[in-house]
Design a protein around this motif. Structure first.
Motif, PDB file in Angstrom:
ATOM      1  N   TYR A  74     -27.658  37.692   9.531  1.00 11.19           N
ATOM      2  CA  TYR A  74     -28.549  38.545  10.316  1.00 11.19           C
ATOM      3  C   TYR A  74     -29.815  38.930   9.551  1.00 11.19           C
ATOM      4  O   TYR A  74     -30.917  38.993  10.127  1.00 11.19           O
ATOM      5  N   GLN A  91     -24.906  40.958  20.903  1.00  8.76           N
ATOM      6  CA  GLN A  91     -25.014  40.654  19.481  1.00  8.76           C
ATOM      7  C   GLN A  91     -24.131  41.592  18.661  1.00  8.76           C
ATOM      8  O   GLN A  91     -24.273  42.813  18.752  1.00  8.76           O
ATOM      9  N   VAL A 106     -28.169  45.609  19.110  1.00 11.52           N
ATOM     10  CA  VAL A 106     -27.304  44.955  18.128  1.00 11.52           C
ATOM     11  C   VAL A 106     -26.179  45.905  17.725  1.00 11.52           C
ATOM     12  O   VAL A 106     -26.437  47.028  17.280  1.00 11.52           O
TER      13      VAL A 106
END
Length: 211
Positions: A74, A91, A106
């Motif tokens: 990431y 995500q 996220v």
């Protein structure tokens, strides 16, 4: 049930990134007849900037709706300002050191990846894409149903391996192989149909089912 699919670019000698975690040396191979194949078959795996450049904004997901990654996978995008690299997907980043998410889209979790994936598989939806890295893939190996390697015609010598895990043989069946003009070969494997679930002993023979 949803599948966990490990779709990753790799070198001939089995590395998915340089020792420092970078992987931009794969980018020159996204060319020729491989590019339309990638944009059609695996459009879900293209990050937001690439989707915009390729005219894929707004194209519905066909294969995956969730992406899993470790912190080391990431962070290169985050360093370039991509806090939400795949906004078209759910995500999830696994990290014990990244305590807060840089973006509300996220999810960051320190939970053991295996129970997380087992819960995700029970949910409705498309398949789950594991995009890296090697340590997370090693932890999730028992739950990986599909392994798709974009084998690039280069040798790295060292770096981040496809899997970083303790020695334990597991069998996969080759179900598809496609080659492209730039030398890239896409190899698709499915978890072995052996009754044991594909786990092998040190001698390479199937382990007996637990009684």
């Amino acid at each position: 049930m949803r599948k966990l699919s490990y779709f990753i670019a790799g070198t001939i000698d089995g590395f998915i990134a340089a020792p420092d975690g970078t992987y931009d040396f794969f980018f020159p191979y996204v060319t020729g007849d491989f590019l339309p194949y990638l944009s059609d078959t695996f459009a879900d795996t293209i990050p937001a900037l690439g989707r915009t450049a390729m005219g894929l904004d707004g194209v519905p997901n066909k294969r995956y709706d969730t992406v899993l990654m470790g912190r080391a996978t990431y962070e290169p995008g985050l360093a370039l300002g991509m806090a939400s690299p795949y906004p078209h997907l759910r995500q999830i980043v696994f990290s014990r050191s990244l305590t807060e998410s840089p973006d509300p889209a996220v999810e960051v979790t320190a939970e053991d990846p295996l129970p997380v994936v087992r819960r995700l598989k029970q949910e409705d939806g498309l398949d789950i894409w594991l995009c890296g890295g090697g340590t997370l893939a090693g932890q999730l190996l028992p739950e990986i149903d599909e392994l798709i390697i974009k084998l690039n015609p280069i040798v790295a010598g060292s770096g981040v391996p496809v899997f970083s895990a303790d020695f334990a043989l597991r069998a996969f069946d080759l179900v598809e192989s496609r080659s492209f003009d730039n030398g890239t070969v896409v190899l698709t494997y499915a978890k072995s149909t052996l009754a044991t679930g594909g786990e092998l002993g040190a001698d390479g023979m199937p382990l007996a089912p637990a009684s």
